[in-house]
Design an enzyme around this catalytic site. Structure first.
Site, mmCIF file in Angstrom:
data_model
loop_
_atom_site.group_PDB
_atom_site.id
_atom_site.type_symbol
_atom_site.label_atom_id
_atom_site.label_comp_id
_atom_site.label_asym_id
_atom_site.label_seq_id
_atom_site.Cartn_x
_atom_site.Cartn_y
_atom_site.Cartn_z
ATOM 1 N N ASP A 6 30.696 28.803 49.615
ATOM 2 C CA ASP A 6 29.047 28.580 49.940
ATOM 3 C C ASP A 6 29.037 28.883 51.315
ATOM 4 O O ASP A 6 29.833 28.355 52.316
ATOM 5 C CB ASP A 6 28.522 27.035 49.628
ATOM 6 C CG ASP A 6 27.175 26.940 49.931
ATOM 7 O OD1 ASP A 6 26.784 27.098 51.005
ATOM 8 O OD2 ASP A 6 26.586 26.338 49.070
ATOM 9 N N HIS A 19 22.584 27.666 39.839
ATOM 10 C CA HIS A 19 23.973 27.504 40.628
ATOM 11 C C HIS A 19 24.866 26.051 40.557
ATOM 12 O O HIS A 19 23.837 25.223 40.517
ATOM 13 C CB HIS A 19 23.802 27.892 42.014
ATOM 14 C CG HIS A 19 22.577 27.322 42.778
ATOM 15 N ND1 HIS A 19 21.079 27.603 42.601
ATOM 16 C CD2 HIS A 19 22.839 26.389 44.009
ATOM 17 C CE1 HIS A 19 20.713 26.810 43.329
ATOM 18 N NE2 HIS A 19 21.303 25.948 44.162
ATOM 19 N N GLN A 50 16.128 22.259 43.660
ATOM 20 C CA GLN A 50 16.649 23.527 43.518
ATOM 21 C C GLN A 50 15.992 24.222 44.673
ATOM 22 O O GLN A 50 14.463 24.660 44.594
ATOM 23 C CB GLN A 50 16.378 24.265 42.123
ATOM 24 C CG GLN A 50 17.216 25.539 42.154
ATOM 25 C CD GLN A 50 16.986 26.148 40.623
ATOM 26 O OE1 GLN A 50 15.653 26.062 40.122
ATOM 27 N NE2 GLN A 50 17.555 26.684 39.932
ATOM 28 N N HIS A 101 27.109 23.649 42.127
ATOM 29 C CA HIS A 101 27.716 23.256 43.492
ATOM 30 C C HIS A 101 29.160 22.499 43.144
ATOM 31 O O HIS A 101 28.872 21.477 42.126
ATOM 32 C CB HIS A 101 26.863 22.434 44.218
ATOM 33 C CG HIS A 101 25.669 22.913 44.869
ATOM 34 N ND1 HIS A 101 25.795 23.476 45.985
ATOM 35 C CD2 HIS A 101 24.402 22.958 44.402
ATOM 36 C CE1 HIS A 101 24.396 23.798 46.431
ATOM 37 N NE2 HIS A 101 23.870 23.750 45.435
#
Length: 135
Positions: A29, A96, A90, A98
């Site tokens: 990230d 996605h 979101q 995490h």
């Protein structure tokens, strides 16, 4: 499409790729919540998990399964989080996952700490929800 994750997949935006599969990629990230914060995304643009094909879902979560052991080595515990839609938090409308290394002193809490109030449901309300949700 002006999606940052689609631009990462296409190579338009550089990223630190960790592993790539037929339908998914994982990378560090760029704005980590903790050292070792990883994102796992489908290559094809989908806003929600249920928009993905069964094959894409299986591939995405297989990659999560493969990479989480490495993430877990950082602190011994990993938060797995998915915001499935705008109202769920979101920020980028592309699925996605995490993977965030967690520790006792990281100032983040359990999922229940995200909510200021809890829902108090009656037995009949619980039964109604149960009947709506069971498969």
């Amino acid at each position: 499409m002006d999606c940052i994750f689609c631009k990462i997949v296409s190579g338009e935006i550089k990223s630190k790729f960790l592993k790539e599969t037929e339908y998914s990629v994982s990378f560090l990230d760029a704005f980590p919540l903790a050292a070792g914060h990883v994102l796992v995304i489908p290559k094809k643009h989908h806003q929600k998990i249920q928009d993905m094909s069964t094959q894409e879902n299986a591939d995405l979560f297989s990659l999560v399964h493969k990479i989480i052991s490495n993430v877990d080595k950082i602190t011994g515990s990993t938060l797995v989080a998915i915001h499935n839609g705008k109202d769920a938090g979101q920020e980028i409308p592309h699925v996605h996952v995490h993977l965030v290394p967690r520790s006792n002193d990281d100032s983040a809490g359990a999922i229940h700490s995200m909510f200021n109030s809890k829902v108090n449901l009656s037995e009949s309300e619980m039964n109604e929800l149960y009947n709506k949700l069971k498969i």
